[in-house]
Design a protein around this motif. Structure first.
Motif, PDB file in Angstrom:
ATOM      1  N   ARG A   5       0.821  -1.207   0.000  1.00  0.00           N
ATOM      2  CA  ARG A   5       0.000   0.000   0.000  1.00  0.00           C
ATOM      3  C   ARG A   5       0.851   1.252   0.000  1.00  0.00           C
ATOM      4  O   ARG A   5       1.894   1.313   0.621  1.00  0.00           O
ATOM      5  CB  ARG A   5      -0.913   0.009   1.225  1.00  0.00           C
ATOM      6  N   LYS A  19      -1.619   5.769   8.851  1.00  0.00           N
ATOM      7  CA  LYS A  19      -2.120   4.862   7.827  1.00  0.00           C
ATOM      8  C   LYS A  19      -3.557   5.186   7.433  1.00  0.00           C
ATOM      9  O   LYS A  19      -4.378   5.506   8.299  1.00  0.00           O
ATOM     10  CB  LYS A  19      -2.038   3.417   8.329  1.00  0.00           C
ATOM     11  N   PRO A  20      -3.867   5.082   6.130  1.00  0.00           N
ATOM     12  CA  PRO A  20      -2.955   4.637   5.059  1.00  0.00           C
ATOM     13  C   PRO A  20      -2.139   5.772   4.452  1.00  0.00           C
ATOM     14  O   PRO A  20      -1.628   5.646   3.356  1.00  0.00           O
ATOM     15  CB  PRO A  20      -3.923   4.072   4.029  1.00  0.00           C
TER      16      PRO A  20
END
Ligand code: ZN
Length: 63
Positions: A5, A19-20
């Motif tokens: 990611r 995150k993300p």
């Protein structure tokens, strides 16, 4: 490790705390997109009108 990611805003590797996203800034940008996406931002209405310039040029051409 999971490096698949990326930050959806800038594409950098995300930081655990955000995150993300890779940073608080990118998290804020994404939040802002959500908020502004729900409402239409009106166009700014403070641009000068140039009708006077066009009309004045036409008059000068008439002899
Ligand atoms: Zn980012």
């Amino acid at each position: 490790m999971s490096t698949a990611r990326k930050c959806p805003i800038c594409g950098k590797p995300p930081v655990e705390a955000f995150k993300p996203f890779c940073s608080k800034r990118c998290a804020d940008i994404d939040l802002n997109r959500w908020l502004t996406g729900a409402y239409v931002i009106p166009a700014r209405d403070d641009e000068p009108v140039n009708d006077d310039l066009a009309a004045g040029a036409d008059e000068d051409d008439n002899i």
